[in-house]
Scaffold this motif. Structure first.
Motif, PDB file in Angstrom:
ATOM      1  N   UNK A   1      -1.307   9.081  11.475  1.00  9.01           N
ATOM      2  CA  UNK A   1      -2.031   8.550  12.633  1.00  9.01           C
ATOM      3  C   UNK A   1      -2.587   9.723  13.416  1.00  9.01           C
ATOM      4  N   UNK A   2      -3.867   9.652  13.769  1.00  7.84           N
ATOM      5  CA  UNK A   2      -4.512  10.730  14.515  1.00  7.84           C
ATOM      6  C   UNK A   2      -4.899  10.241  15.899  1.00  7.84           C
TER       7      UNK A   2
ATOM      8  N   UNK B   1      -2.618  10.044  -7.909  1.00  9.56           N
ATOM      9  CA  UNK B   1      -3.770   9.348  -8.504  1.00  9.56           C
ATOM     10  C   UNK B   1      -3.438   7.882  -8.755  1.00  9.56           C
ATOM     11  N   UNK B   2      -4.363   7.008  -8.372  1.00 12.55           N
ATOM     12  CA  UNK B   2      -4.155   5.575  -8.562  1.00 12.55           C
ATOM     13  C   UNK B   2      -3.461   4.880  -7.410  1.00 12.55           C
ATOM     14  N   UNK B   3      -2.955   5.634  -6.427  1.00 14.12           N
ATOM     15  CA  UNK B   3      -2.314   5.019  -5.264  1.00 14.12           C
ATOM     16  C   UNK B   3      -3.322   4.213  -4.456  1.00 14.12           C
ATOM     17  N   UNK B   4      -2.802   3.308  -3.633  1.00 10.22           N
ATOM     18  CA  UNK B   4      -3.636   2.492  -2.753  1.00 10.22           C
ATOM     19  C   UNK B   4      -3.601   3.079  -1.354  1.00 10.22           C
ATOM     20  N   UNK B   5      -4.778   3.459  -0.844  1.00 12.17           N
ATOM     21  CA  UNK B   5      -4.897   4.047   0.490  1.00 12.17           C
ATOM     22  C   UNK B   5      -5.531   3.015   1.420  1.00 12.17           C
ATOM     23  N   UNK B   6      -4.872   2.745   2.535  1.00 14.30           N
ATOM     24  CA  UNK B   6      -5.366   1.779   3.524  1.00 14.30           C
ATOM     25  C   UNK B   6      -5.798   2.497   4.786  1.00 14.30           C
ATOM     26  N   UNK B   7      -6.950   2.109   5.307  1.00 14.92           N
ATOM     27  CA  UNK B   7      -7.408   2.575   6.615  1.00 14.92           C
ATOM     28  C   UNK B   7      -7.749   1.344   7.444  1.00 14.92           C
ATOM     29  N   UNK B   8      -6.920   0.998   8.432  1.00 11.14           N
ATOM     30  CA  UNK B   8      -7.166  -0.212   9.225  1.00 11.14           C
ATOM     31  C   UNK B   8      -8.290  -0.068  10.240  1.00 11.14           C
ATOM     32  N   UNK B   9      -8.743   1.161  10.489  1.00 12.86           N
ATOM     33  CA  UNK B   9      -9.875   1.413  11.392  1.00 12.86           C
ATOM     34  C   UNK B   9     -10.896   2.236  10.605  1.00 12.86           C
ATOM     35  N   UNK B  10     -11.522   1.601   9.644  1.00  7.00           N
ATOM     36  CA  UNK B  10     -12.302   2.288   8.619  1.00  7.00           C
ATOM     37  C   UNK B  10     -13.478   3.098   9.086  1.00  7.00           C
TER      38      UNK B  10
ATOM     39  N   UNK C   1       0.841  -1.199   0.000  1.00  4.38           N
ATOM     40  CA  UNK C   1       0.000   0.000   0.000  1.00  4.38           C
ATOM     41  C   UNK C   1       0.877   1.250   0.000  1.00  4.38           C
ATOM     42  N   UNK C   2       0.330   2.335  -0.567  1.00  4.73           N
ATOM     43  CA  UNK C   2       1.092   3.576  -0.722  1.00  4.73           C
ATOM     44  C   UNK C   2       0.897   4.551   0.421  1.00  4.73           C
ATOM     45  N   UNK C   3      -0.299   4.558   0.987  1.00  4.93           N
ATOM     46  CA  UNK C   3      -0.623   5.526   2.030  1.00  4.93           C
ATOM     47  C   UNK C   3      -1.531   4.875   3.063  1.00  4.93           C
ATOM     48  N   UNK C   4      -1.273   5.152   4.337  1.00  4.15           N
ATOM     49  CA  UNK C   4      -2.110   4.637   5.420  1.00  4.15           C
ATOM     50  C   UNK C   4      -2.624   5.815   6.238  1.00  4.15           C
ATOM     51  N   UNK C   5      -3.926   5.803   6.508  1.00  3.46           N
ATOM     52  CA  UNK C   5      -4.499   6.734   7.478  1.00  3.46           C
ATOM     53  C   UNK C   5      -5.107   5.896   8.581  1.00  3.46           C
ATOM     54  N   UNK C   6      -4.662   6.130   9.819  1.00  2.00           N
ATOM     55  CA  UNK C   6      -5.129   5.324  10.946  1.00  2.00           C
ATOM     56  C   UNK C   6      -5.741   6.207  12.020  1.00  2.00           C
TER      57      UNK C   6
ATOM     58  N   UNK D   1     -10.307  24.452  27.261  1.00  2.00           N
ATOM     59  CA  UNK D   1     -11.158  23.856  26.235  1.00  2.00           C
ATOM     60  C   UNK D   1     -10.322  22.934  25.337  1.00  2.00           C
ATOM     61  N   UNK D   2     -10.700  21.685  25.265  1.00  2.00           N
ATOM     62  CA  UNK D   2      -9.962  20.705  24.461  1.00  2.00           C
ATOM     63  C   UNK D   2     -10.357  20.876  22.997  1.00  2.00           C
ATOM     64  N   UNK D   3      -9.591  21.688  22.278  1.00  6.94           N
ATOM     65  CA  UNK D   3     -10.022  22.109  20.944  1.00  6.94           C
ATOM     66  C   UNK D   3      -9.123  21.608  19.820  1.00  6.94           C
ATOM     67  N   UNK D   4      -8.332  20.556  20.063  1.00  5.72           N
ATOM     68  CA  UNK D   4      -7.497  20.057  18.976  1.00  5.72           C
ATOM     69  C   UNK D   4      -7.212  18.570  19.130  1.00  5.72           C
ATOM     70  N   UNK D   5      -6.802  17.976  18.021  1.00  6.17           N
ATOM     71  CA  UNK D   5      -6.241  16.631  18.011  1.00  6.17           C
ATOM     72  C   UNK D   5      -4.936  16.695  17.226  1.00  6.17           C
ATOM     73  N   UNK D   6      -4.105  15.686  17.398  1.00  7.28           N
ATOM     74  CA  UNK D   6      -2.789  15.676  16.763  1.00  7.28           C
ATOM     75  C   UNK D   6      -2.685  14.548  15.752  1.00  7.28           C
ATOM     76  N   UNK D   7      -2.088  14.868  14.606  1.00  5.77           N
ATOM     77  CA  UNK D   7      -1.784  13.858  13.589  1.00  5.77           C
ATOM     78  C   UNK D   7      -0.276  13.740  13.466  1.00  5.77           C
ATOM     79  N   UNK D   8       0.199  12.514  13.376  1.00  8.51           N
ATOM     80  CA  UNK D   8       1.607  12.250  13.112  1.00  8.51           C
ATOM     81  C   UNK D   8       1.715  11.755  11.674  1.00  8.51           C
ATOM     82  N   UNK D   9       2.580  12.417  10.902  1.00  8.80           N
ATOM     83  CA  UNK D   9       2.836  11.996   9.516  1.00  8.80           C
ATOM     84  C   UNK D   9       4.243  11.429   9.478  1.00  8.80           C
TER      85      UNK D   9
END
Length: 313
Positions: free
Chosen positions: A86-87, A213-222, A21-26, A128-136
């Motif tokens: 990862x978020x 375009x055409x890459x494979x994107x995986x999400x293990x927690x869809x 896979x080319x890209x993962x978003x978790x 106020x908890x107004x954000x989340x963090x993503x790690x790339x």
């Protein structure tokens, strides 16, 4: 390709080929670890994330063990030049980040998703908890990952509203609203389907700037398949893994309505590099002429194009 798998991510990922896979978003379980009743300032109860899938861990060690398992599988299936996002919230993102580094992931950025419409503060007892963090991150420090730099600048214009023609770098703080309105999926009783459904704008940006375009994107927690929806919209292939059948049912209904957008953003046209040509070809095409003077930073450079093999800069 373009597959939604109903199952446990650890079991399903074990069936994937190495570097496939080319890209993962978790968007893994946050394990909120909240005790007691939380109330909004007006006195109503705040449910937060109280789903079963976020309350299966008995200790921090158990959560870290699970995290190490799925991240190990993700690193195995990620191509050598792929990348992963990862978020997480404050309860989990630091543990996740430490494990990622232990496994050999190389951090590119941490991105703060600043929520423009966050949940109000609980009785004024904390900020106020107004954000989340993503790690790339990438698989290693040597990975030649995709970053559509100019596409990111175009997306920055769309959000910030710069003057026409002005281009600025996209920073690591993204101010976007939480999922709401018609975008928020609801069950048959009219209740929100998923406690932590991510906004389409967030996934659109992640996929547009870090894949082709055409890459494979995986999400293990869809979840409700937001990643799949934005992958389809941008012309990427997707593989989703989700164990909740209800999430999949409603997610597929939304996915059917998504149409590919034929735009420069989707096709990453802003980042297509022009073909390299030699000076000789440019002379033949009439862009330069023999004995033409070149100026660079107020210094004069003379090139004799009759002796191309001997010219110097």
């Amino acid at each position: 390709m373009d597959k939604v798998i109903n199952g446990d991510c650890l079991i399903e990922l074990s069936q994937f080929a190495d570097e496939s896979v080319d890209l993962i978003f978790a968007d893994p379980p946050y394990w909120m670890r909240v005790e007691g009743v939380l109330k909004r300032p007006e006195g109503t109860d705040f449910q937060g994330c109280n789903d079963d899938w976020d309350n299966v861990f008995q200790s921090n060690e158990e959560y870290k063990h699970f995290t190490k398992q799925w991240l190990t599988e993700c690193r195995r299936v990620l191509k050598k030049d792929g990348s992963i996002w990862v978020i997480g919230g404050m309860q989990c993102i630091y543990s996740i980040g430490a494990i990622m580094q232990d496994l050999g992931f190389w951090f590119i950025n941490d991105v703060v998703w600043q929520k423009s419409n966050p949940t109000p503060n609980f009785l004024g007892t904390r900020l106020n908890n107004s954000h989340e963090t993503l790690i790339w991150a990438t698989k290693s420090a040597k990975s030649k990952y995709t970053f559509n730099y100019k596409t990111a600048k175009e997306l920055n214009i769309d959000v910030v509203g710069y003057e026409k023609g002005e281009r600025r770098q996209l920073g690591s703080i993204w101010k976007l609203p939480v999922c709401s309105g018609n975008e928020r999926l609801k069950n048959i009783n009219g209740e929100k389907l998923h406690s932590t459904q991510k906004p389409e704008q967030l996934l659109y940006r992640v996929i547009a700037i870090s894949s082709k375009p055409g890459d494979i994107v995986l999400d293990p927690f869809g979840g409700t398949l937001t990643t799949a929806a934005m992958s389809k919209k941008l012309g990427r292939n997707y593989i989703m893994i989700e164990q909740n059948r209800e999430y999949i049912q409603y997610g597929l209904e939304r996915l059917e309505k998504i149409i590919y957008e034929d735009t420069k953003i989707a096709k990453a046209e802003y980042d297509i590099k022009p073909k390299k040509v030699s000076f000789q070809e440019m002379i033949q095409l009439g862009y330069f002429y023999e004995h033409e003077n070149f100026y660079l930073k107020n210094t004069l450079f003379l090139h004799n194009y009759l002796k191309m093999e001997n010219y110097h800069i």
